[in-house]
Design an enzyme around this catalytic site. Sequence first.
Site: not given
Ligand code: MEV
Length: 417
Positions: A370, A273, A257, A78
Amino acid sequence: MSDWQHGFYKLSPAERRARLTAARQLSPAVQQLLTDQASVLGNQLVENYLTDYRLPEGVALGLRVNGTDYQVPMVVEEPSVIAAASNGAQRVARSGGFNAHHQQRALVGQVVLVPHPGQVSADLKWLRAHQADLIAVANQAHPSMKRRGGGAQSVSLRTPGQFISVDLSIDVCQAMGANSVNTMAEAVGRWLSDHGFNVLTAILSNYATSSLQTVECRVDFSQLTTRTMVGEKVANRMAQLSALAQVDPYRATTHNKGIMNGIDAVMIATGNDWRAIEAGAHAYAARDGQYRGLSTWTVDNQQLVGHLTLPLPVGVVGGSIGLNALTKANYAISGIKSAEELAAVTASVGLAQNLAALRALASSGIQAGHMKLQCRSLAVSVGATPAEVPLVTKRLANYQHVDRALAERVLKELRKD
Ligand code: MEV
């Protein structure tokens, strides 16, 4: 299963590729790619090996943990992850760095019994009386662990539903330890079977609640200021986002995430792992019955205070760590020598990643930051050469909405020009 698949695992990688080529009519370009990326090691690691699937590796810079500066190799596809980790890390470093607690480290080997109806209390009593035997049986199954100062340390008993779980707490020293724990748990399972118990399973638990790692940081408001918002406002909005992740599983999942973006990338680079770490982290996030954000951010005394705790049963030896030359190189790059140090650094990367994401969400939104990286990926994906990529990226940045069709058009125009 089709005929060509029979005995596939017994073939050499080249023979497997040839069979797939015939079955799937793969183009010469695909055949060449599979051949070019194949390695000797890969074939020794997995069954039905074809080739190595490569991911980019970069390094996060400026991470300060317990007074030491680290350069942390990260493996991830990413585009924004390593940039965000470095960005978050440097904001924390300028406010004093991360403070990682000393990690208590033990894994759990779970031996699950199915007691006869009405026998649970008697079985528990017997198991309690034989705890020392259970520990001795586990350690006899893996004497070298004991010699290294680790091994099975204690036993605890739980009764989930109709089952009895005999949980062996095992110190695996500096290793990832899954195989060792499974060996020890299975030995205990056999011993209990010999003593008349109905043993359902014996296996490591990835819910590593005895390997929790905590990391904290305090960030000056000045480090949070953006082009459009003062630091104090950003901090307050970040604290609100953190509160939201505590009450809303939809937001908590995305919040976590973001943390795991950084943690997984470090786990892959260090040969750990990452599926085990993911599974344990999400189970821990739901430990009180509701899935919540793993980190919290609060405002205190003109600073934003971050806190993250999660299970990190990492290792610096074992598994594929010693086999993969690049993994070993990554330890040389980071200078990380012990499992405790790796857990401290990994949790800090997770919190740095989270800080960068929340700061963007609290101010200009995630897409603005981004955009440049996304434009670059689009340029690559439509076939721009390395020389053309920066030019296409620059042109794409002038548009409000970018997609593949636009990138193709821009590349065509650039080539015409
Ligand atoms: C993107 O890979 C991760 C985010 O969505 C995390 C978040 O929203 O806190 C930017």
